[in-house]
Design a protein around this motif. Structure first.
Motif, PDB file in Angstrom:
ATOM      1  N   MET A  81      22.307  -4.316   2.697  1.00 59.44           N
ATOM      2  CA  MET A  81      20.932  -4.465   3.135  1.00 59.44           C
ATOM      3  C   MET A  81      20.507  -3.170   3.820  1.00 59.44           C
ATOM      4  O   MET A  81      21.192  -2.655   4.686  1.00 59.44           O
ATOM      5  CB  MET A  81      20.819  -5.652   4.096  1.00 59.44           C
ATOM      6  N   SER A  82      19.370  -2.651   3.429  1.00 61.91           N
ATOM      7  CA  SER A  82      18.862  -1.392   3.946  1.00 61.91           C
ATOM      8  C   SER A  82      17.721  -1.650   4.925  1.00 61.91           C
ATOM      9  O   SER A  82      16.775  -2.373   4.601  1.00 61.91           O
ATOM     10  CB  SER A  82      18.380  -0.547   2.770  1.00 61.91           C
ATOM     11  N   LEU A  83      17.812  -1.064   6.100  1.00 63.94           N
ATOM     12  CA  LEU A  83      16.747  -1.181   7.086  1.00 63.94           C
ATOM     13  C   LEU A  83      15.884   0.072   7.041  1.00 63.94           C
ATOM     14  O   LEU A  83      16.393   1.180   6.973  1.00 63.94           O
ATOM     15  CB  LEU A  83      17.321  -1.349   8.494  1.00 63.94           C
ATOM     16  N   GLU A  84      14.577  -0.129   7.079  1.00 60.54           N
ATOM     17  CA  GLU A  84      13.640   0.991   7.074  1.00 60.54           C
ATOM     18  C   GLU A  84      12.444   0.656   7.941  1.00 60.54           C
ATOM     19  O   GLU A  84      12.195  -0.507   8.257  1.00 60.54           O
ATOM     20  CB  GLU A  84      13.163   1.291   5.652  1.00 60.54           C
ATOM     21  N   ASN A  85      11.698   1.685   8.299  1.00 59.60           N
ATOM     22  CA  ASN A  85      10.447   1.483   9.006  1.00 59.60           C
ATOM     23  C   ASN A  85       9.345   1.323   7.974  1.00 59.60           C
ATOM     24  O   ASN A  85       9.294   2.075   6.999  1.00 59.60           O
ATOM     25  CB  ASN A  85      10.128   2.667   9.920  1.00 59.60           C
ATOM     26  N   CYS A  86       8.456   0.395   8.220  1.00 54.99           N
ATOM     27  CA  CYS A  86       7.327   0.155   7.322  1.00 54.99           C
ATOM     28  C   CYS A  86       6.393   1.376   7.403  1.00 54.99           C
ATOM     29  O   CYS A  86       5.997   1.771   8.489  1.00 54.99           O
ATOM     30  CB  CYS A  86       6.586  -1.107   7.739  1.00 54.99           C
ATOM     31  N   PRO A  87       6.061   1.973   6.264  1.00 52.14           N
ATOM     32  CA  PRO A  87       5.182   3.139   6.291  1.00 52.14           C
ATOM     33  C   PRO A  87       3.753   2.795   6.715  1.00 52.14           C
ATOM     34  O   PRO A  87       3.000   3.662   7.128  1.00 52.14           O
ATOM     35  CB  PRO A  87       5.211   3.652   4.855  1.00 52.14           C
ATOM     36  N   ARG A  88       3.421   1.529   6.644  1.00 52.19           N
ATOM     37  CA  ARG A  88       2.056   1.105   6.972  1.00 52.19           C
ATOM     38  C   ARG A  88       1.890   0.783   8.447  1.00 52.19           C
ATOM     39  O   ARG A  88       0.936   1.192   9.071  1.00 52.19           O
ATOM     40  CB  ARG A  88       1.716  -0.104   6.100  1.00 52.19           C
ATOM     41  N   CYS A  89       2.855   0.036   9.030  1.00 54.83           N
ATOM     42  CA  CYS A  89       2.706  -0.389  10.431  1.00 54.83           C
ATOM     43  C   CYS A  89       3.779   0.194  11.348  1.00 54.83           C
ATOM     44  O   CYS A  89       3.650   0.143  12.565  1.00 54.83           O
ATOM     45  CB  CYS A  89       2.706  -1.910  10.535  1.00 54.83           C
ATOM     46  N   GLY A  90       4.859   0.701  10.766  1.00 54.36           N
ATOM     47  CA  GLY A  90       5.917   1.322  11.559  1.00 54.36           C
ATOM     48  C   GLY A  90       7.010   0.377  12.028  1.00 54.36           C
ATOM     49  O   GLY A  90       8.000   0.824  12.605  1.00 54.36           O
ATOM     50  N   LYS A  91       6.884  -0.917  11.771  1.00 58.99           N
ATOM     51  CA  LYS A  91       7.905  -1.879  12.199  1.00 58.99           C
ATOM     52  C   LYS A  91       9.165  -1.752  11.349  1.00 58.99           C
ATOM     53  O   LYS A  91       9.109  -1.395  10.179  1.00 58.99           O
ATOM     54  CB  LYS A  91       7.382  -3.309  12.076  1.00 58.99           C
ATOM     55  N   LEU A  92      10.299  -2.068  11.959  1.00 63.84           N
ATOM     56  CA  LEU A  92      11.571  -2.067  11.257  1.00 63.84           C
ATOM     57  C   LEU A  92      11.663  -3.335  10.400  1.00 63.84           C
ATOM     58  O   LEU A  92      11.314  -4.420  10.856  1.00 63.84           O
ATOM     59  CB  LEU A  92      12.722  -2.028  12.267  1.00 63.84           C
ATOM     60  N   PHE A  93      12.119  -3.182   9.145  1.00 63.48           N
ATOM     61  CA  PHE A  93      12.254  -4.350   8.270  1.00 63.48           C
ATOM     62  C   PHE A  93      13.391  -4.134   7.293  1.00 63.48           C
ATOM     63  O   PHE A  93      13.829  -3.005   7.065  1.00 63.48           O
ATOM     64  CB  PHE A  93      10.936  -4.635   7.527  1.00 63.48           C
ATOM     65  N   ALA A  94      13.896  -5.236   6.742  1.00 61.23           N
ATOM     66  CA  ALA A  94      14.952  -5.169   5.727  1.00 61.23           C
ATOM     67  C   ALA A  94      14.277  -4.905   4.387  1.00 61.23           C
ATOM     68  O   ALA A  94      13.542  -5.742   3.869  1.00 61.23           O
ATOM     69  CB  ALA A  94      15.722  -6.476   5.688  1.00 61.23           C
ATOM     70  N   LYS A  95      14.531  -3.721   3.824  1.00 61.34           N
ATOM     71  CA  LYS A  95      13.876  -3.331   2.582  1.00 61.34           C
ATOM     72  C   LYS A  95      14.411  -4.156   1.418  1.00 61.34           C
ATOM     73  O   LYS A  95      15.601  -4.344   1.273  1.00 61.34           O
ATOM     74  CB  LYS A  95      14.107  -1.841   2.311  1.00 61.34           C
ATOM     75  N   ASN A  96      13.477  -4.630   0.604  1.00 61.69           N
ATOM     76  CA  ASN A  96      13.850  -5.377  -0.593  1.00 61.69           C
ATOM     77  C   ASN A  96      13.135  -4.757  -1.787  1.00 61.69           C
ATOM     78  O   ASN A  96      13.298  -3.584  -2.033  1.00 61.69           O
ATOM     79  CB  ASN A  96      13.540  -6.868  -0.426  1.00 61.69           C
ATOM     80  N   PHE A  97      12.345  -5.514  -2.498  1.00 60.71           N
ATOM     81  CA  PHE A  97      11.666  -5.008  -3.684  1.00 60.71           C
ATOM     82  C   PHE A  97      10.423  -4.193  -3.359  1.00 60.71           C
ATOM     83  O   PHE A  97       9.998  -3.380  -4.142  1.00 60.71           O
ATOM     84  CB  PHE A  97      11.272  -6.164  -4.620  1.00 60.71           C
ATOM     85  N   ARG A  98       9.821  -4.459  -2.221  1.00 58.04           N
ATOM     86  CA  ARG A  98       8.597  -3.758  -1.828  1.00 58.04           C
ATOM     87  C   ARG A  98       8.919  -2.715  -0.770  1.00 58.04           C
ATOM     88  O   ARG A  98       9.910  -2.817  -0.065  1.00 58.04           O
ATOM     89  CB  ARG A  98       7.572  -4.752  -1.256  1.00 58.04           C
ATOM     90  N   ASP A  99       8.065  -1.731  -0.639  1.00 55.82           N
ATOM     91  CA  ASP A  99       8.286  -0.645   0.307  1.00 55.82           C
ATOM     92  C   ASP A  99       7.650  -0.896   1.671  1.00 55.82           C
ATOM     93  O   ASP A  99       7.706  -0.027   2.529  1.00 55.82           O
ATOM     94  CB  ASP A  99       7.736   0.666  -0.258  1.00 55.82           C
ATOM     95  N   VAL A 100       7.007  -2.047   1.839  1.00 51.52           N
ATOM     96  CA  VAL A 100       6.378  -2.374   3.123  1.00 51.52           C
ATOM     97  C   VAL A 100       6.934  -3.698   3.644  1.00 51.52           C
ATOM     98  O   VAL A 100       7.523  -4.481   2.897  1.00 51.52           O
ATOM     99  CB  VAL A 100       4.839  -2.450   2.998  1.00 51.52           C
ATOM    100  N   CYS A 101       6.721  -3.948   4.925  1.00 49.94           N
ATOM    101  CA  CYS A 101       7.261  -5.156   5.550  1.00 49.94           C
ATOM    102  C   CYS A 101       6.514  -6.408   5.071  1.00 49.94           C
ATOM    103  O   CYS A 101       5.401  -6.309   4.543  1.00 49.94           O
ATOM    104  CB  CYS A 101       7.181  -5.031   7.072  1.00 49.94           C
TER     105      CYS A 101
END
Length: 140
Positions: free
Chosen positions: A1-21
């Motif tokens: 599972m890859s964690l990333e910051n949402c490019p739109r809101c900046g929140k941390l989320f578990a990246k799946n098929f979409r690039d935003v939270c």
């Protein structure tokens, strides 16, 4: 599972098929619904009018068009900006002049690269030719 910051809101989320939270996905879906609803009522709307009336950015509306979520067939006055110069277009990512310029620049670069390679080969041939002559005299 890859964690990333949402490019739109900046929140941390578990990246799946979409690039935003997931929160932003729901928000984007709501924006799409507002756009689709407005376009059902006002088919002749332009992108600026659609943006003003729905509060959805022109960039997001352009993404909806490119994703195929908003069809230009159903919106005859809808255009979006060229990615290079900003001229309003109805298809592709670039307007015709920008596409032609890009093709010309690519062709020019390929020709220049071919000339550089030919010069390199020519110089290499001269250098190896000089050494070959010296090798002949060394062996005598």
């Amino acid at each position: 599972m890859s964690l990333e910051n949402c490019p739109r809101c900046g929140k941390l989320f578990a990246k799946n098929f979409r690039d935003v939270c997931p929160v932003c996905i729901r928000e984007i879906d709501k924006e799409y619904e507002r756009c689709a609803e407005y376009l059902r009522e006002f088919r002749g709307a332009m992108i600026t009018e659609l943006s003003d009336q729905t509060g959805v950015s022109i960039r997001q509306i352009t993404k909806f068009i490119r994703e195929g979520r908003i069809s230009l067939m159903d919106a005859p006055n809808m255009t979006y900006p060229c990615e290079s110069c900003g001229t309003m277009i109805r298809d592709n990512n670039l307007c015709d002049p920008c596409r032609k310029r890009l093709l010309r620049d690519t062709s020019d670069m390929q020709h220049l690269d071919a000339k550089k390679q030919e010069l390199f080969r020519e110089q290499h041939r001269k250098e190896t030719g000089a050494y070959q002559g010296l090798e002949r005299y060394k062996n005598r």
